[in-house]
Scaffold this motif. Sequence first.
Motif, mmCIF file in Angstrom:
data_model
loop_
_atom_site.group_PDB
_atom_site.id
_atom_site.type_symbol
_atom_site.label_atom_id
_atom_site.label_comp_id
_atom_site.label_asym_id
_atom_site.label_seq_id
_atom_site.Cartn_x
_atom_site.Cartn_y
_atom_site.Cartn_z
ATOM 1 N N GLN A 1 11.854 3.694 0.782
ATOM 2 C CA GLN A 1 10.872 3.619 -0.315
ATOM 3 C C GLN A 1 11.560 3.287 -1.635
ATOM 4 O O GLN A 1 11.092 2.434 -2.390
ATOM 5 C CB GLN A 1 10.110 4.935 -0.443
ATOM 6 N N ALA A 2 12.670 3.949 -1.903
ATOM 7 C CA ALA A 2 13.386 3.733 -3.160
ATOM 8 C C ALA A 2 13.969 2.326 -3.250
ATOM 9 O O ALA A 2 14.186 1.808 -4.345
ATOM 10 C CB ALA A 2 14.499 4.765 -3.304
ATOM 11 N N ILE B 1 0.947 -3.167 4.361
ATOM 12 C CA ILE B 1 0.197 -4.104 3.522
ATOM 13 C C ILE B 1 -1.209 -3.550 3.302
ATOM 14 O O ILE B 1 -1.876 -3.127 4.248
ATOM 15 C CB ILE B 1 0.114 -5.499 4.177
ATOM 16 N N LYS B 2 -1.652 -3.551 2.046
ATOM 17 C CA LYS B 2 -3.020 -3.100 1.736
ATOM 18 C C LYS B 2 -3.993 -4.068 2.402
ATOM 19 O O LYS B 2 -3.833 -5.283 2.323
ATOM 20 C CB LYS B 2 -3.240 -3.074 0.220
ATOM 21 N N THR C 1 1.633 4.796 6.612
ATOM 22 C CA THR C 1 2.870 4.093 6.946
ATOM 23 C C THR C 1 3.894 4.258 5.829
ATOM 24 O O THR C 1 5.061 4.544 6.085
ATOM 25 C CB THR C 1 2.594 2.598 7.213
ATOM 26 N N TRP C 2 3.475 4.087 4.588
ATOM 27 C CA TRP C 2 4.383 4.253 3.449
ATOM 28 C C TRP C 2 4.916 5.679 3.388
ATOM 29 O O TRP C 2 6.112 5.902 3.208
ATOM 30 C CB TRP C 2 3.675 3.896 2.142
ATOM 31 N N ARG C 3 4.034 6.651 3.545
ATOM 32 C CA ARG C 3 4.446 8.056 3.436
ATOM 33 C C ARG C 3 5.430 8.449 4.535
ATOM 34 O O ARG C 3 6.248 9.344 4.339
ATOM 35 C CB ARG C 3 3.217 8.973 3.456
ATOM 36 N N ASN D 1 0.843 -1.199 0.000
ATOM 37 C CA ASN D 1 0.000 0.000 0.000
ATOM 38 C C ASN D 1 0.878 1.249 0.000
ATOM 39 O O ASN D 1 1.338 1.689 1.049
ATOM 40 C CB ASN D 1 -0.923 -0.008 1.221
ATOM 41 N N ARG D 2 1.070 1.815 -1.161
ATOM 42 C CA ARG D 2 1.882 3.033 -1.280
ATOM 43 C C ARG D 2 1.065 4.299 -1.049
ATOM 44 O O ARG D 2 1.602 5.401 -1.134
ATOM 45 C CB ARG D 2 2.534 3.087 -2.659
#
Length: 114
Positions: free
Chosen positions: A70-71, A90-91, A61-63, A56-57
């Motif tokens: 991330q890269a 995770i989505k 959490t991702w942000r 889940n981008r």
Amino acid sequence: MTILYGIPNCDTVKKARAWLGEHGVAFDFHDFKKQGVPPEQLARWTQAAGWEKVLNRQGTTWRKLDPAVQAGVHDSASAQALMLANPSVIKRPVVDWGTDITVGFDAQGWATRV
């Protein structure tokens, strides 16, 4: 047996649990926070749905991850390593219907299953 994987306080997981209950679908709930993410299941999900869909981008959490982290996610192996270390990325929910896997809540799609 249907298994719903997720985090109990996630709004989407709450909707999914309610939907399954309202439609008489018996299911077990697997809490990522308490029970962790089963590595063999994560491998199965990424193979079935694609790691890009399971990761889940769009979420908080991702942000909040360091841009270098991330890269570093560029293939299934790197995505799975991140998801095992940070289950919140995770989505949700992931549902194992016994015959296949779905990622995310989709009431219309699920209605064709019950």
